[in-house]
Structures are given as structure tokens and as C-alpha cells.
Design an enzyme around this catalytic site. Structure first.
Site, PDB file in Angstrom:
ATOM      1  N   ASP A  24     -10.061   1.982  -1.294  1.00 59.56           N
ATOM      2  CA  ASP A  24      -8.954   2.585   0.228  1.00 59.56           C
ATOM      3  C   ASP A  24      -8.951   2.424   0.441  1.00 59.56           C
ATOM      4  OD1 ASP A  24      -8.320   0.879  -2.691  1.00 59.56           O
ATOM      5  OD2 ASP A  24      -6.325   0.478  -2.571  1.00 59.56           O
ATOM      6  N   LYS A 129      -9.902  -5.836  -4.271  1.00 62.07           N
ATOM      7  CA  LYS A 129      -8.476  -5.452  -5.510  1.00 62.07           C
ATOM      8  C   LYS A 129      -6.911  -6.013  -5.363  1.00 62.07           C
ATOM      9  CE  LYS A 129      -8.292  -0.799  -5.791  1.00 62.07           C
ATOM     10  NZ  LYS A 129      -6.467  -0.109  -5.160  1.00 62.07           N
ATOM     11  N   CYS A 162      -3.485   4.699  -6.661  1.00 62.39           N
ATOM     12  CA  CYS A 162      -4.727   3.588  -7.381  1.00 62.39           C
ATOM     13  C   CYS A 162      -5.477   4.626  -7.295  1.00 62.39           C
ATOM     14  CB  CYS A 162      -5.273   3.118  -5.879  1.00 62.39           C
ATOM     15  SG  CYS A 162      -3.570   2.128  -4.907  1.00 62.39           S
TER      16      CYS A 162
END
Length: 220
Positions: A24, A129, A162
């Protein structure tokens, strides 16, 4: 096989069966005007890891390791965004709303894109995702199995959300995981430090941790 001097003990790995998973590294989390800033965070705290992430990806490509970028982003209709997630923070501008970097955390919008230094290259895998962990509602496990991947070198943001979620999911699925400590960051440095300790506690109950320099040294 290269062997990384890591905590809690050495981490041997075969590059042919190892992937770097970069979590990310998106504008929405690292730049002013993005979702991270809207949550009240100092996004400048994440920028210092970018050069190390660039080095890690360059090393992975040079050594023939698979490279996977995850991207937390929802479809335009928010069909894959649970109402409970969208409600978090009670923000006036939240997930799906128009913001300075386009609609927040929506695929195809500027904010959902990667920071310029870490744009995916030909041959890399980009995995969108909808959740925090990279295995939830994605094909990541199938991708790794298809390529014979058994070991993961993990970096990205944020360490306690995450990154940690992905590392725990991977551990439960039998992957051997090393957190590259200076390629991951949090808006809360104390959270980053705590996660590193949690990962390596009890003989590496979730995995290993080491700085990038130790990975570079393993190849040297």
C-alpha cells in the site's frame, strides 16, 4: 542460499522461491490531501522509508525475486467496502468521497495510485485488495502458489495495520515471512516498534525482522 542475519535468528531463503510484498505505498497514505492525512495523521512520517523501498525493489528485480505491490482500493460503486469500514472515523470526507486526490481509496483515482518513486514495473504483480490484509478477498495465495513462492520479504505501510495483518495472514498459510524494518513505517513510531517486537517474540511466532542492510549483506 542467502541467509539474512535477522531477529530472532537467521533467515535463509531461496530467491527463486521468494517474493517481495510491498504493502500500500499509495498517495492516499503518504501524501498531503490523502486518506491518511484526513484521519489526522502526519504523513511526513512515512516518507523516509521510500528510498529504502526503492532499493529493496531494485535488489529483488536484480536477483530474480517476484515483486508484488498491494493497493488498498475499492471499486467505484463501493460494493466491496463494508459500511462499517466506510463509517470509521466519522469523517466529513471519507472512503468514496471526492477529496484533493480524487475519490478517496477508489481504484483508478489519483490518490489510490502509487507514489512516483515506487510505480510498478513490467513483470511486477499489482494486487488490489478491499481490506487490510492482502490475502482477504484476493487471489494472493493462488498467485504465490502458482509461482512456487514459500518466503516473503514484507515492507510498506502502515506497520500496525495492513503490514501486520498481511504478515499474520501469511504466517497462518505457511509462508515464512521477514519484515524489512526500515521499509515499513507507521504514523505512530511506537506502534511500528511494538509490531516488530510482536512479530519476533516467542522464537518468531509470526516471523522474522531485519533491516534492509542485512538483506543486502546476505547477497554480498
Amino acid at each position: 542460499m542467502p541467509t539474512v542475519h535477522a531477529r530472532p535468528y537467521d533467515f535463509p531463503f531461496d530467491p527463486a522461491h521468494t517474493a517481495v510484498v510491498m504493502i500500500d505505498m499509495q498517495r492516499d497514505f503518504l501524501e498531503p490531501g490523502g486518506f491518511g492525512a484526513m484521519l489526522g495523521n502526519d504523513v511526513s512520517l512515512l516518507r523516509p522509508i521510500v528510498p529504502a523501498c526503492v532499493r529493496l525493489l531494485a535488489l529483488a528485480r536484480a536477483k530474480g525475486m517476484a515483486v508484488i505491490h498491494t493497493q488498498e482500493a475499492h471499486d467505484a460503486q463501493l460494493a466491496d467496502c463494508p459500511p462499517s469500514k466506510r463509517a470509521r472515523g466519522a469523517l466529513s470526507c471519507g472512503i468514496g468521497d471526492p477529496g484533493p486526490l480524487g475519490r478517496v481509496l477508489v481504484a483508478g483515482e489519483p490518490g489510490a495510485g502509487f507514489v512516483p518513486e515506487l510505480l510498478p514495473q513490467p513483470g511486477d504483480v499489482v494486487l488490489r485488495k478491499p481490506g487490510k490484509g492482502a490475502f482477504h478477498a484476493t487471489s494472493l495465495d493462488a498467485i504465490l502458489h502458482a509461482q512456487g513462492i514459500t518466503h516473503l520479504l514484507i515492507g510498506g505501510v502502515t506497520t500496525e495495520v495492513c503490514v501486520q495483518s498481511t504478515m499474520r495472514e501469511a504466517n497462518d498459510r505457511g509462508y515464512e515471512c521477514l519484515l524489512v524494518t526500515d521499509c515499513a513505517a507507521s504514523y505512530f513510531p511506537q506502534f511500528h516498534a511494538a509490531v516488530v517486537e510482536m512479530m519476533v517474540a516467542q522464537g518468531g511466532i509470526v516471523g522474522w525482522a531485519a533491516p534492509l542492510a542485512e538483506i543486502e549483506r546476505a547477497f554480498a
